[in-house]
Design an enzyme around this catalytic site. Structure first.
Site, PDB file in Angstrom:
ATOM      1  N   ASP A 123      29.987  -9.334   0.491  1.00  0.00           N
ATOM      2  CA  ASP A 123      31.242  -9.450  -0.301  1.00  0.00           C
ATOM      3  C   ASP A 123      31.449 -10.830  -0.361  1.00  0.00           C
ATOM      4  OD1 ASP A 123      33.762  -8.671  -1.186  1.00  0.00           O
ATOM      5  OD2 ASP A 123      34.249  -7.309   0.412  1.00  0.00           O
ATOM      6  N   ASP A 127      37.567 -10.982   5.654  1.00  0.00           N
ATOM      7  CA  ASP A 127      39.079 -11.211   6.131  1.00  0.00           C
ATOM      8  C   ASP A 127      39.578 -10.471   7.183  1.00  0.00           C
ATOM      9  OD1 ASP A 127      42.063 -11.478   5.878  1.00  0.00           O
ATOM     10  OD2 ASP A 127      41.615 -12.558   4.126  1.00  0.00           O
ATOM     11  N   THR A 172      37.736  -3.660   5.014  1.00  0.00           N
ATOM     12  CA  THR A 172      36.847  -3.023   3.917  1.00  0.00           C
ATOM     13  C   THR A 172      35.313  -3.239   4.600  1.00  0.00           C
ATOM     14  OG1 THR A 172      38.085  -3.951   2.137  1.00  0.00           O
ATOM     15  CG2 THR A 172      36.417  -3.417   1.338  1.00  0.00           C
TER      16      THR A 172
END
Lengths: 221, 221
Positions: free
Chosen positions: B135, B139, B143
């Site tokens: 990815d 953050d 996810t």
């Protein structure tokens, strides 16, 4: 079935000098034709690729896509760049014409390694919607033809369009049905074109690649 | 369940100045910490992203991945860049934490919009293989946690690793199981980081974006 190139609504036309690359749009990126580097290859920078694919945004917005299909891995980068402006979901498909095991084009044609679920969002946006297929380069057109055929078999789109960063000016093996709309960011000569994500495949780090791209554009290193 | 950041085998360590970005590798890209642009945001160039993710190649080669999973759309670009050097197939998954319809984080958590077929190649390479999830940025880690859980539920990998371009230095909501290996190209401060593919989202063309990135690196415009 014909071996002749079929270009539909190609915004860049087919009147370019075969040895020149014409950039479209007002990106400020060099508009001069790109020349070969000393090694005979033509190097494209990330900024050029970005500017070339985003030059299509007004035409692609007019197409009103409901779903982007990124042909992996080549379509991943242009599709992701386009998404910021088109704001439509991307599904990925994996289609393989080249067989890494034999280092050659597959005699059996394109193999479908991943598709998407058309019964659930966002894949369902292909049904009765406007499907935009995205890839990096239209070379032999074989993969694009296969992808369009799969879309027509598996989905019932209202409209289909193909968008590529570069259309290689050569006789195409694949044929797209006449109702498929076609958008190429730029026409490129049938030469050895090097993309920045493949820098290591040519033994370059990204800084050397980008410097070679500037050299091909006649810009200072 | 904890709100504390869990960093596994982070090659960049956690000792960086929170206001500085440290580039890894020997790409020749500026190694100076990046500063904010006049608008308070930090701009990253394509070359920096490329150099940062490819700085992980030796460690990722040592992991011996059999399959890359690109989390779409953010993982598309780094996964495609990595593929040139890692030479393993990519499958894409689409996981959505942010709801474009409400312009907010989904209260119901991450939604899975596309997965891949684990019964056929190349998805089957996840079975008893080494799965590398890719990815753009770690953050909140929500996810990534969801993706790892899906891999563990749907596949039987031997090993799992996560590779991201940037690890944002902040308290993480998501937690990765301790056996998941973790690779971040660079740690970045918890600021407004702008990626080149999103240039238009900030009202910039790509040339302006790249000039701002050079400014953030203290390089000549």
């Amino acid at each position: 079935m014909t071996d002749t190139a079929v270009i539909h609504d190609d915004p860049s036309g087919t009147n370019n000098d075969d040895d020149a690359v014409t950039e479209h749009g007002d990106s400020g990126i060099s508009h001069l034709p790109k020349k070969e580097a000393p090694d005979g290859k033509i190097y494209f920078s990330y900024s050029e690729i970005h500017a070339t694919i985003t030059s299509l945004v007004p035409q692609l917005e007019a197409f009103q896509p409901t779903l982007m299909i990124a042909i992996g891995g080549g379509g991943f980068i242009p599709a992701r760049i386009l998404r910021t402006q088109l704001k439509v979901p991307i599904v990925a498909v994996s289609l393989e014409l080249y067989d890494d095991n034999t280092n050659s084009i597959r005699e059996t044609g394109v193999q479908c390694l991943q598709w998407f679920d058309v019964s659930e969002k966002p894949g369902s946006f292909a049904q009765n919607g406007n499907v935009l297929i995205v890839d990096e380069v239209d070379d032999s057109r074989t993969t694009l033809q296969f992808c369009v055929e799969q879309v027509l078999q598996r989905c019932s789109p209202k409209r289909i369009a193909v968008a590529v960063v570069h259309n290689k000016l050569k006789v195409k093996k694949g044929v797209l049905p006449s109702h498929v709309e076609y958008f190429a960011g730029a026409d490129v000569p049938d030469k050895w074109n090097c993309y920045p994500w493949d820098a290591a495949a040519y033994g370059r780090d990204i800084e050397t690649h980008e410097a070679l791209s500037r050299e091909c554009s006649g810009l200072p290193k």
